[in-house]
Write an enzyme that holds these catalytic residues in place. Structure first.
Site, PDB file in Angstrom:
ATOM      1  CG  HIS A  72      -1.919   1.104   1.145  1.00 49.32           C
ATOM      2  ND1 HIS A  72      -2.777   0.834   1.977  1.00 49.32           N
ATOM      3  CD2 HIS A  72      -2.273   2.422   0.570  1.00 49.32           C
ATOM      4  CE1 HIS A  72      -4.013   2.204   1.733  1.00 49.32           C
ATOM      5  NE2 HIS A  72      -3.382   2.778   0.953  1.00 49.32           N
ATOM      6  CG  HIS A  74      -1.095   6.341  -1.483  1.00 59.60           C
ATOM      7  ND1 HIS A  74      -1.970   6.405  -2.779  1.00 59.60           N
ATOM      8  CD2 HIS A  74      -1.361   6.378  -0.502  1.00 59.60           C
ATOM      9  CE1 HIS A  74      -3.494   5.370  -1.483  1.00 59.60           C
ATOM     10  NE2 HIS A  74      -2.833   5.383  -0.114  1.00 59.60           N
ATOM     11  CG  LEU A  75       5.437   4.802  -5.825  1.00 62.20           C
ATOM     12  CD1 LEU A  75       5.187   4.809  -6.318  1.00 62.20           C
ATOM     13  CD2 LEU A  75       5.734   5.026  -4.973  1.00 62.20           C
ATOM     14  NE  ARG A  76       0.114  11.554  -3.128  1.00 66.56           N
ATOM     15  CZ  ARG A  76      -1.529  11.061  -2.358  1.00 66.56           C
ATOM     16  NH1 ARG A  76      -1.630   9.901  -3.100  1.00 66.56           N
ATOM     17  NH2 ARG A  76      -0.895  11.071  -1.103  1.00 66.56           N
ATOM     18  CG  ASN A 106      -5.341   7.005  -4.497  1.00 60.99           C
ATOM     19  OD1 ASN A 106      -4.220   6.854  -4.920  1.00 60.99           O
ATOM     20  ND2 ASN A 106      -5.637   7.606  -3.684  1.00 60.99           N
ATOM     21  CG  ASP A 166      -6.156   2.827  -0.685  1.00 60.64           C
ATOM     22  OD1 ASP A 166      -7.159   3.046   0.874  1.00 60.64           O
ATOM     23  OD2 ASP A 166      -5.266   4.124  -0.554  1.00 60.64           O
ATOM     24  CG  ASP A 323      -2.602   4.779   3.350  1.00 58.21           C
ATOM     25  OD1 ASP A 323      -2.528   4.826   2.140  1.00 58.21           O
ATOM     26  OD2 ASP A 323      -3.485   4.916   4.482  1.00 58.21           O
ATOM     27  CG  HIS A 327      -0.915  14.700   0.850  1.00 60.53           C
ATOM     28  ND1 HIS A 327      -1.872  14.423  -0.003  1.00 60.53           N
ATOM     29  CD2 HIS A 327      -0.940  13.923   1.768  1.00 60.53           C
ATOM     30  CE1 HIS A 327      -2.599  13.963  -0.352  1.00 60.53           C
ATOM     31  NE2 HIS A 327      -2.637  13.634   1.284  1.00 60.53           N
ATOM     32  N   PRO A 341      -6.000  14.377   4.070  1.00 62.81           N
ATOM     33  CG  PRO A 341      -7.439  12.582   3.736  1.00 62.81           C
ATOM     34  CD  PRO A 341      -6.882  13.892   3.109  1.00 62.81           C
TER      35      PRO A 341
END
Length: 452
Positions: A72, A74-76, A106, A166, A323, A327, A341
């Site tokens: 899990h 997030h590499l964006r 996402n 997710d 996770d 950001h 978040p």
């Protein structure tokens, strides 16, 4: 920080690791790899450098573990390269001891088709620091209304085998049932972000005394627990595999404990993850309204955190997943209600697990290997990850300095973003080196990962 030219994750290397202690047990050994495979293991000082350019790494008595696998991350990329890229995220992952990560869907555009998932997969191969596996969206645009092209993504070069919306819940039970039925034919797993949206509209913090005192709209535990219960039943009826993302409540552990043995495929057919931050941090951190502590699902109570740690030790929760959610400054450094978040996690995950699980005696080093490497590799069907440290096995390894103490500074982490909730915190243990298929991809963590 300097980097060498990328050579791609397919390159195999040879390394001699000296004075390492596999799983923290017994006397130090030397481990030599050839062409990406463990070729020799012997007592410390007994394995000679062949003098053929083999990379020599002194573990200095450090713990040797299988390389970690994160289900899990997030590499964006694509779409939010101002927060993270495949390259920067892979760098952070290698420094954290990871040899494989799963990039959530996402992105912008959403990874709901083979074109986007193959882009992420190819970017990961080009960087070559960790194996980057894209997660495909369950529904088109993450909208929850129409199934995405699961079969096409599974058949693509990226060979997608985990699907998730997710960030959003697949809240329609009919859509979720169809996704589970379809995934069974693909030998894939649906990873659910368990959140009943009608119970969390406008929610800002865990529903309880602290949220009420701070004037924040409460996020009930039942929003998670009700979806997990529903999906465990749907998965059992479909004979499909279900993975529950970022478990955060004691009630969810009770649901999993009830549901796992009742699945016709056995307890392993329902798996679950917990994040490091839900093991260590609680809603007590919300005083002061610092948005760095805002995360989805929210930080819960100390009793929830204790229950999560116990469930992880018991095996009710299968694994740790970061996770990792970088950001950009404008999305995080703002008032609480407007802040996005999420928290960084790749470079701090091991340290938090050592603090919350190993030092209290809930896990030993073999247990750490189980929850950070072996079990996630099993869930993801990765035959070359999470393997035993034995001759003939793939040389995907992490060397850990178990005696180290370090202070977390967001600006010094490898991610483009710096939103770590551990800023200024002293944490135990640190990864000294990471090896991917016999090639050192990170060394001593104070330096840049090494691209082959």
């Amino acid at each position: 920080m300097t980097e060498q030219d990328a050579g791609g994750a397919r390159d195999h290397g040879s390394v001699l690791i000296t004075n390492a202690v596999p799983y923290g047990e017994g006397d130090p050994v030397d481990v030599r790899t050839v062409n990406g495979v463990i070729a020799e293991i012997g007592p410390a000082g007994s394995v000679r450098d062949p003098g053929d350019g083999t990379d020599v790494l002194d573990a200095a008595g450090g713990v040797l573990l299988p390389g970690f696998v994160d289900l899990h991350t997030h590499l964006r990329e694509p779409g939010r390269e101002d927060a993270e890229t495949v390259r920067s995220g892979a760098t952070a992952a290698a420094l954290g001891g990871y040899t494989a990560v799963f990039a959530m869907a996402n992105t912008d555009p959403v990874a709901d088709n083979a074109l986007v998932t193959e882009h992420v997969w190819r970017a990961g191969r080009q960087v070559g620091l960790v194996d980057v596996h894209p997660v495909g969206a369950v529904t088109v645009g993450l909208d929850g209304a129409k199934l995405a092209e699961l079969g096409t993504m599974a058949d693509s070069a990226a060979a997608v085998r985990i699907f998730s919306d997710d960030g959003r819940c697949v809240d329609d039970p009919l859509i979720m049932r169809r996704a589970l039925e379809y995934s069974r034919a693909l030998d894939a797993v649906i990873a659910q972000h368990a959140e009943e949206p009608r119970l969390t509209a406008g929610a800002q913090a865990h529903e309880g005394e602290r949220a009420a005192r701070l004037g924040l709209t409460g996020w009930p535990s039942s929003a998670e627990e009700s979806i997990v219960a529903r999906d465990c039943i749907l998965a059992a009826h479909a004979g499909a595999r279900l993975h529950v993302c970022h478990v955060s409540t004691e009630g969810t552990t009770d649901v999993l404990r009830w549901a796992k043995p009742r699945h016709p495929g056995g307890p392993a057919a329902i798996s679950a993850e917990v994040t490091p931050h839900h093991l260590l941090l609680t809603d007590e951190r919300l005083t002061g309204y610092d948005p760095v502590n805002k995360v989805n699902p929210p930080l819960r109570t100390s009793s929830d955190a204790e229950a999560l740690a116990g469930a992880l030790a018991e095996g009710v929760i299968d694994c740790v997943a970061t996770d990792h959610a970088p950001h950009a400054v404008q999305d995080k450094d703002t008032e609480w209600a407007a802040a996005r978040p999420g928290m960084l996690g790749l470079q701090t995950a091991l340290s938090v697990v050592v603090r919350t699980m190993l030092r209290p005696g809930l896990l030993d080093w073999r247990g750490v290997a189980r929850v950070m490497s072996e079990r996630p590799a099993e869930i993801a069907r990765l035959p070359d990850q999470g393997r035993p440290i034995e001759v003939g096995e793939p040389a995907n390894l992490a060397v850990v300095d178990q005696d180290a103490e370090w202070t977390v500074r967001g600006a010094e982490l490898a991610s483009i973003a710096s939103n770590t909730p551990y800023e200024g915190m002293r944490l135990p243990a640190r990864v000294r080196a990471t090896v991917l298929r016999g090639r050192v991809t990170a060394r001593d963590t104070a330096t840049s990962p090494t691209e082959g």
